[in-house]
Design an enzyme around this catalytic site. Structure first.
Site, PDB file in Angstrom:
ATOM      1  N   ASP A 135       0.848  -1.188   0.000  1.00 42.70           N
ATOM      2  CA  ASP A 135       0.000   0.000   0.000  1.00 42.70           C
ATOM      3  C   ASP A 135       0.890   1.247   0.000  1.00 42.70           C
ATOM      4  OD1 ASP A 135      -3.014   0.847   1.221  1.00 42.70           O
ATOM      5  OD2 ASP A 135      -1.366   2.180   1.818  1.00 42.70           O
ATOM      6  N   ILE A 136       0.491   2.250  -0.784  1.00 42.54           N
ATOM      7  CA  ILE A 136       1.304   3.476  -0.853  1.00 42.54           C
ATOM      8  C   ILE A 136       1.106   4.285   0.446  1.00 42.54           C
ATOM      9  CG2 ILE A 136       1.778   5.577  -2.193  1.00 42.54           C
ATOM     10  CD1 ILE A 136       0.452   4.147  -4.594  1.00 42.54           C
ATOM     11  N   GLU A 177      -5.277   2.148  -3.513  1.00 45.07           N
ATOM     12  CA  GLU A 177      -3.810   2.212  -3.651  1.00 45.07           C
ATOM     13  C   GLU A 177      -3.185   1.013  -2.962  1.00 45.07           C
ATOM     14  OE1 GLU A 177      -5.087   2.853  -0.567  1.00 45.07           O
ATOM     15  OE2 GLU A 177      -3.303   3.965   0.094  1.00 45.07           O
TER      16      GLU A 177
END
Ligand SMILES: Nc1nc2c(ncn2[C@@H]2O[C@H](COP(=O)(O)OP(=O)(O)OP(=O)(O)O)[C@@H](O)[C@H]2O)c(=O)[nH]1
Length: 557
Positions: free
Chosen positions: A431-432, A474
């Site tokens: 995950d960003i 994301e």
């Protein structure tokens, strides 16, 4: 295979199939002679049908083996036979058939099919194989960037290297010299705006190299008006991108062309009662790298389709027990093969019959004999389109990765396989970090670019056998079959570092991002856990990374 010679083993195989075909013509001749013997009003119906099948089959295959005259004559008599059936009585048909087929048998004799090694025909097959065999370029795996603006060239190549492309920045002159020596690379990017690409004559030079036009050509320009785009189309550019270039868009286009070169070769299933023709076609298609399976017993079609998973079915129209239409319909009754391209390959020249056959959910009708070039390009283009369609259905538009539901199906399937084969399955959730801030600071479309760029990085850094999907906004999920946790950890940690080094820009500001990941492995978890529970465990490990300060990878242990 080299462009200039056909290996001896291949020539020997071709010759062996040709010899079998000659024997088969001898046997067909005996069958025809005995069918003519004692042909009478009482047995005419059945015998004429048998004669028709033999002639029809010869008309479709003899040309492929170099016996053009025999093929033409078989077709002529067969067509006459079909016409006569509606015009004349049985006694006239018997007379016509007797005369024509007797002459045809004499032609078979005269062509001295017994005489084994007339190598001229096998040479012609070999020549066709030679022509259709792609030559290997000395620049395979490379991407050339023809960019006259040095600053842009440096910027592009720095960014593209992150995606594992082998970038070679060259001028047009240098490129043309390199091509003459070693062929075009897998992909070529050309900035049309710099000198000398405004002049039409310069475009033409791209075609006049000894190697022909470049493969996988991507054109860049600030001007995307019709005239500019048609210029690009005229030199067979597959993509046109308007400047300023969105990096993830360029990467997606590059991937499409490079992967097309590298992608698995089409898997083709052949169904034809003509054994020798099938063997020759198999050999020809395999020499192009395709995977080919011949279906010998149509009764096993569903299980064989499930097993081999062809991407195209090449189907004869007229076979003794079942017609091509019967088989196409049977295939379509199975929902999993609804989109499998079905192409008829038949000696049938009657347009009405061809049209009728296509009405039953088939995709194309090719007429035998057919040149290798035509057959191969038809197969490639059908399979290419089918793959694109499949991509559109199961892949997420922004990232080109598998969608949430599809990646979960893969996780179920791979976990079952891992348990069956007693191998390790690793799962990574990533995950960003602080992505909301990216959106809030630089806008949603810049956020999209960051997501697409990470997706491209993931596609490049994992192996072909790994399965990558966009799990949420994301958030990404990667399934690594046959992989221990330590190995998975190393790969994802390298990706973490590469992502943190990528530079994005918005409103003249440069920025970078980081990601956090959780990595787990089935071999460290209880056997009763299902795929959803494994994914949850990977998610918990990801949460650990976030809790411990982000920009890191955690395992479950
Ligand atoms: N640009 C863009 N943003 C998206 C997309 N999908 C989800 N988002 C955004 O991604 C952000 C995710 O934020 P959060 O889940 O709060 O987490 P975060 O800001 O990444 O922070 P941490 O995960 O805790 O490091 C939200 O603002 C979503 O609107 C998308 O397709 N494009």
């Amino acid at each position: 295979m080299s462009k200039h010679n056909v290996p001896e083993e291949l020539q020997a195989e071709i010759q062996a199939i040709r010899d079998q075909y000659k024997e088969r013509l001898v046997s067909d001749k005996s069958k025809l002679t005995s069918l003519l013997d004692g042909l009478s009003l009482t047995n005419a119906n059945q015998r004429v049908d048998e004669i028709h099948l033999i002639l029809h089959s010869i008309s479709g295959s003899a040309g492929t083996f170099g016996f053009d005259k025999i093929s033409e004559e078989a077709r002529r008599i067969d067509e006459k036979l079909k016409e006569s059936a509606s015009q004349f009585g049985q006694d006239t048909i018997i007379k016509l058939i007797s005369n024509d087929v007797t002459r045809f048998c004499q032609l078979l004799d005269r062509t001295s099919v017994h005489n084994a090694s007339s190598s001229s025909e096998s040479a012609s097959t070999a020549k066709t194989l030679q022509k259709t065999n792609p030559s290997r370029s000395a620049h395979e795996g490379e991407v050339w960037l023809i960019e006259e603006n040095e600053q842009l060239a440096a910027q592009f190549s720095k960014q593209l290297v992150n995606f594992n492309f082998k970038i070679n920045t060259v001028t047009l002159k240098e490129a043309l010299k390199l091509v003459d020596k070693g062929g075009w690379p897998d992909a070529t990017i050309i900035d049309m705006d710099g000198h000398p690409f405004n002049a039409t004559a310069d475009f033409k030079t791209l075609f006049t190299t000894t190697e022909g036009a470049p493969k996988g050509l991507i054109m860049l320009s600030e001007n995307d008006a019709f005239d500019q785009r048609i210029k690009a189309a005229k030199i067979r550019a597959t993509s046109f991108l308007k400047k300023p270039i969105n990096l993830s868009e360029l990467v997606s286009h590059l991937e499409a062309v490079v992967n097309e070169e590298k992608s698995a070769q089409p898997r083709v299933m052949l169904i034809d009662d003509d054994k020798e023709l099938c063997s020759l076609m198999k050999l020809e298609l395999e020499s192009q790298g395709m995977q080919v399976s011949i279906l010998h017993d149509v009764r096993n079609i569903v299980s064989e389709l499930n097993e081999f998973r062809p991407e195209l079915l090449l189907l004869d129209m007229e076979m003794p027990e079942y017609s091509g239409i019967d088989i196409a319909l049977l295939v379509r009754q199975n929902v999993q093969f609804e989109s499998l391209p079905i192409v008829y390959l038949s000696a049938e020249r009657n347009l009405d019959k061809q049209t009728e056959a296509l009405l039953f959910d088939a995709d194309d009708f090719l007429v035998k004999p057919i040149s290798n070039e035509r057959l191969i390009s038809s197969i490639r283009s059908r399979v290419h389109r089918a793959r694109n369609l499949e991509q559109l259905i199961s892949r997420d538009g922004l990232t080109g990765l598998l969608k949430h539901a599809t990646i979960k199906e893969h996780a179920d399937r791979e976990l079952m396989r891992a348990r069956r084969e007693k191998t390790a399955l690793s799962i990574i959730m990533l995950d960003i970090d602080h992505f909301k801030r990216v959106n809030d600071t630089y806008g949603h479309s810049t956020g999209d670019t960051v997501i697409a760029s990470l997706a491209a990085l993931l596609r490049h850094r994992f192996r072909q056998t790994d399965i990558v999907g966009r799990y949420g906004g994301e958030e990404f999920l990667v399934i690594l079959p046959n992989t221990q946790e330590q190995e998975a950890f190393k790969i994802v940690d390298r990706i973490r570092i590469a992502f943190s080094e990528m530079e994005f820009s918005a409103d003249n500001q440069k920025f970078s991002c980081t990601l956090s990941a959780g990595c787990i492995c089935s071999s460290h978890l209880p056997d009763q856990m299902d795929a959803s529970e494994l994914i949850e465990t990977a998610d918990k490990a990801l949460y650990e990374s976030k809790r411990n300060g982000r920009n890191q990878v955690s395992t479950q242990q």
